[in-house]
Scaffold this active site. Sequence first.
Site, PDB file in Angstrom:
ATOM      1  N   LEU A  65       0.550  -1.717  -0.268  1.00  0.00           N
ATOM      2  CA  LEU A  65      -0.008  -0.020  -0.231  1.00  0.00           C
ATOM      3  C   LEU A  65       0.640   1.278  -0.337  1.00  0.00           C
ATOM      4  O   LEU A  65       1.835   1.544   0.413  1.00  0.00           O
ATOM      5  CB  LEU A  65      -1.019  -0.339   1.303  1.00  0.00           C
ATOM      6  CG  LEU A  65      -1.917  -1.473   1.760  1.00  0.00           C
ATOM      7  CD1 LEU A  65      -2.267  -1.726   2.894  1.00  0.00           C
ATOM      8  CD2 LEU A  65      -3.231  -0.970   0.188  1.00  0.00           C
ATOM      9  N   PRO A  66       0.114   2.545  -0.554  1.00  0.00           N
ATOM     10  CA  PRO A  66       1.399   3.923  -0.188  1.00  0.00           C
ATOM     11  C   PRO A  66       1.883   4.651   0.916  1.00  0.00           C
ATOM     12  O   PRO A  66       3.387   4.107   0.451  1.00  0.00           O
ATOM     13  CB  PRO A  66       0.253   5.186  -1.347  1.00  0.00           C
ATOM     14  CG  PRO A  66      -1.477   4.225  -1.447  1.00  0.00           C
ATOM     15  CD  PRO A  66      -1.551   2.762  -1.240  1.00  0.00           C
ATOM     16  N   THR A  96       6.643   0.540   2.155  1.00  0.00           N
ATOM     17  CA  THR A  96       7.363   1.395   2.666  1.00  0.00           C
ATOM     18  C   THR A  96       6.852   2.382   3.564  1.00  0.00           C
ATOM     19  O   THR A  96       6.313   2.651   3.084  1.00  0.00           O
ATOM     20  CB  THR A  96       8.090   2.101   1.658  1.00  0.00           C
ATOM     21  OG1 THR A  96       8.711   1.505   0.764  1.00  0.00           O
ATOM     22  CG2 THR A  96       9.031   2.574   2.414  1.00  0.00           C
ATOM     23  N   LYS A 171      15.878  -0.497   5.107  1.00  0.00           N
ATOM     24  CA  LYS A 171      15.395   0.300   3.704  1.00  0.00           C
ATOM     25  C   LYS A 171      15.508   1.516   3.852  1.00  0.00           C
ATOM     26  O   LYS A 171      15.609   2.332   2.362  1.00  0.00           O
ATOM     27  CB  LYS A 171      13.489  -0.045   3.821  1.00  0.00           C
ATOM     28  CG  LYS A 171      12.368   0.894   2.617  1.00  0.00           C
ATOM     29  CD  LYS A 171      13.514   0.156   1.281  1.00  0.00           C
ATOM     30  CE  LYS A 171      12.080   1.272   0.490  1.00  0.00           C
ATOM     31  NZ  LYS A 171      12.772   1.517  -0.827  1.00  0.00           N
ATOM     32  N   LYS A 246       9.316  11.200  -0.326  1.00  0.00           N
ATOM     33  CA  LYS A 246       8.786  10.407   0.781  1.00  0.00           C
ATOM     34  C   LYS A 246       9.531   9.520   1.420  1.00  0.00           C
ATOM     35  O   LYS A 246       9.552   9.320   2.837  1.00  0.00           O
ATOM     36  CB  LYS A 246       7.351   9.139   0.146  1.00  0.00           C
ATOM     37  CG  LYS A 246       6.768   8.478   1.132  1.00  0.00           C
ATOM     38  CD  LYS A 246       6.574   7.348   0.566  1.00  0.00           C
ATOM     39  CE  LYS A 246       6.210   6.141   1.479  1.00  0.00           C
ATOM     40  NZ  LYS A 246       5.789   4.860   1.081  1.00  0.00           N
TER      41      LYS A 246
HETATM   42  P1  NAD Z   1       0.788   2.881  -6.226  1.00  0.00           P
HETATM   43  O1  NAD Z   1      -0.097   3.512  -5.723  1.00  0.00           O
HETATM   44  O2  NAD Z   1       1.246   1.998  -7.586  1.00  0.00           O
HETATM   45  O3  NAD Z   1      -0.019   1.378  -5.375  1.00  0.00           O
HETATM   46  C1  NAD Z   1      -0.466   1.266  -4.474  1.00  0.00           C
HETATM   47  C2  NAD Z   1      -1.981   0.367  -4.516  1.00  0.00           C
HETATM   48  O4  NAD Z   1      -3.090   0.815  -2.889  1.00  0.00           O
HETATM   49  C3  NAD Z   1      -3.703   1.415  -5.775  1.00  0.00           C
HETATM   50  O5  NAD Z   1      -3.388  -0.004  -7.058  1.00  0.00           O
HETATM   51  C4  NAD Z   1      -4.404   1.544  -4.747  1.00  0.00           C
HETATM   52  O6  NAD Z   1      -5.653   1.218  -5.664  1.00  0.00           O
HETATM   53  C5  NAD Z   1      -4.435   0.514  -3.219  1.00  0.00           C
HETATM   54  N1  NAD Z   1      -5.018   1.238  -2.472  1.00  0.00           N
HETATM   55  C6  NAD Z   1      -4.268   2.191  -1.930  1.00  0.00           C
HETATM   56  N2  NAD Z   1      -4.988   1.919  -0.209  1.00  0.00           N
HETATM   57  C7  NAD Z   1      -6.240   1.003  -0.792  1.00  0.00           C
HETATM   58  C8  NAD Z   1      -7.422   0.025   0.454  1.00  0.00           C
HETATM   59  N3  NAD Z   1      -7.647   0.706   1.893  1.00  0.00           N
HETATM   60  N4  NAD Z   1      -7.510  -1.393   0.536  1.00  0.00           N
HETATM   61  C9  NAD Z   1      -7.049  -1.684  -0.866  1.00  0.00           C
HETATM   62  N5  NAD Z   1      -5.900  -1.258  -1.613  1.00  0.00           N
HETATM   63  C10 NAD Z   1      -5.705  -0.130  -1.426  1.00  0.00           C
HETATM   64  O7  NAD Z   1       2.124   2.146  -5.415  1.00  0.00           O
HETATM   65  P2  NAD Z   1       3.338   1.480  -5.540  1.00  0.00           P
HETATM   66  O8  NAD Z   1       4.256   1.977  -5.982  1.00  0.00           O
HETATM   67  O9  NAD Z   1       2.583  -0.056  -6.268  1.00  0.00           O
HETATM   68  O10 NAD Z   1       3.838   1.513  -4.188  1.00  0.00           O
HETATM   69  C11 NAD Z   1       3.734   0.826  -2.837  1.00  0.00           C
HETATM   70  C12 NAD Z   1       4.450   0.861  -1.740  1.00  0.00           C
HETATM   71  O11 NAD Z   1       5.899  -0.013  -2.457  1.00  0.00           O
HETATM   72  C13 NAD Z   1       4.987   2.740  -1.471  1.00  0.00           C
HETATM   73  O12 NAD Z   1       5.248   1.991  -0.156  1.00  0.00           O
HETATM   74  C14 NAD Z   1       6.313   2.651  -2.161  1.00  0.00           C
HETATM   75  O13 NAD Z   1       6.610   3.112  -1.152  1.00  0.00           O
HETATM   76  C15 NAD Z   1       6.721   1.642  -2.415  1.00  0.00           C
HETATM   77  N6  NAD Z   1       7.697   0.574  -2.912  1.00  0.00           N
HETATM   78  C16 NAD Z   1       7.414   1.529  -4.343  1.00  0.00           C
HETATM   79  C17 NAD Z   1       8.800   1.306  -5.092  1.00  0.00           C
HETATM   80  C18 NAD Z   1       8.104   2.317  -7.038  1.00  0.00           C
HETATM   81  O14 NAD Z   1       9.951   1.935  -7.254  1.00  0.00           O
HETATM   82  N7  NAD Z   1       6.468   1.599  -7.066  1.00  0.00           N
HETATM   83  C19 NAD Z   1       9.026   0.835  -5.301  1.00  0.00           C
HETATM   84  C20 NAD Z   1      10.212   0.660  -4.355  1.00  0.00           C
HETATM   85  C21 NAD Z   1       8.542   0.206  -3.076  1.00  0.00           C
END
Ligand code: NAD
Length: 296
Positions: A65-66, A96, A171, A246
């Site tokens: 999740l975000p 994260t 991390k 972030k």
């Molecule tokens: P994203 O925003 O693409 O995906 C998050 C998903 O969570 C979305 O599809 C959203 O609809 C869903 N969501 C939000 N609230 C919800 C709820 N209450 N119930 C169900 N679903 C819900 O984000 P991401 O890029 O996939 O990143 C996710 C995590 O991974 C973050 O914490 C980010 O910091 C970490 N991360 C991202 C990357 C990257 O390159 N994108 C790399 C390493 C770590």
Amino acid sequence: MSNVAFIGLGNMGSGMCANLAKAGHSVKAFDLSPQAIEQAINSGATGAESIADCVAQAEYVITMLPAGKHVHSVYFDQDGITSHALKSAVLIDCSTIAVSEARDIATQAAALGYAVVDAPVSGGVAAANAGTLTFMVGGSDSAFAQIEGLLGNMGQNIFHAGISGNGQAAKTANNMLLGISMIATSEAFNLAEKLGLSAEKFFEISSKASGQCWSMTSYCPAPGPVPTSPANNDYTAGFAVAMMLKDLKLAQDAGQSVDAATPLGQQATEIYQDLDNAGLTGKDFSVVMQQIKGEL
Ligand code: NAD
């Protein structure tokens, strides 16, 4: 093979969920976005109508999740995971979030009878899709032993960092280093170029000298030397400025909480805040090169 619930099917979660299904697990997937659930179904998972439906039979519950507030709400709201999952389920949060949030969530969930691990990842969307993520796990030895194989279906390097929150600690320190090294690499390429070296010539030398680092050799912010880096694709993310900002803010908060000096981390936070304010929020974080060159 196991019953796995997967909640959060965004940029990262969609590929991770697909890799679990591909490995033969029975995966039930939930997201607030119906399109994301549809995509998960197309990649081999079963769609869930709610968190309750998603976790009911699960041996493992993965969240991606975000931010911390989303994890807290998905875990503890009335219709959340801890109201519906089997007490024997292991809860794995791959988002994260802050070290302190991860520790609070683990304590709160443990009081309700659940084993929780924080398991943030490094590697980005390409590694999530390819199943080559690095996982940094915080939690008990027994929980780690239970989940190591499962994480191996989504990643290449699985590290047990120690107690709850230690995965997020690894991390946050790693990504602070990444933010700083990307800025430092950009400054070095700009300086070398102004002094008369092409990006290719400086790369050839520095990548074999003591300045060598991942930001240079795998993700070079100067266009040219590393063809796959976002610098050659108009700084299309990749890993967005918003994500780096972030993570740098999480590192600043973590540093303050334990009185660790992070002056360069603080400056990196300010630099990425400037990029964010300038509207470059969605660009790849290596776009800092353009700011240093004065091109923005
Ligand atoms: P994203 O925003 O693409 O995906 C998050 C998903 O969570 C979305 O599809 C959203 O609809 C869903 N969501 C939000 N609230 C919800 C709820 N209450 N119930 C169900 N679903 C819900 O984000 P991401 O890029 O996939 O990143 C996710 C995590 O991974 C973050 O914490 C980010 O910091 C970490 N991360 C991202 C990357 C990257 O390159 N994108 C790399 C390493 C770590």
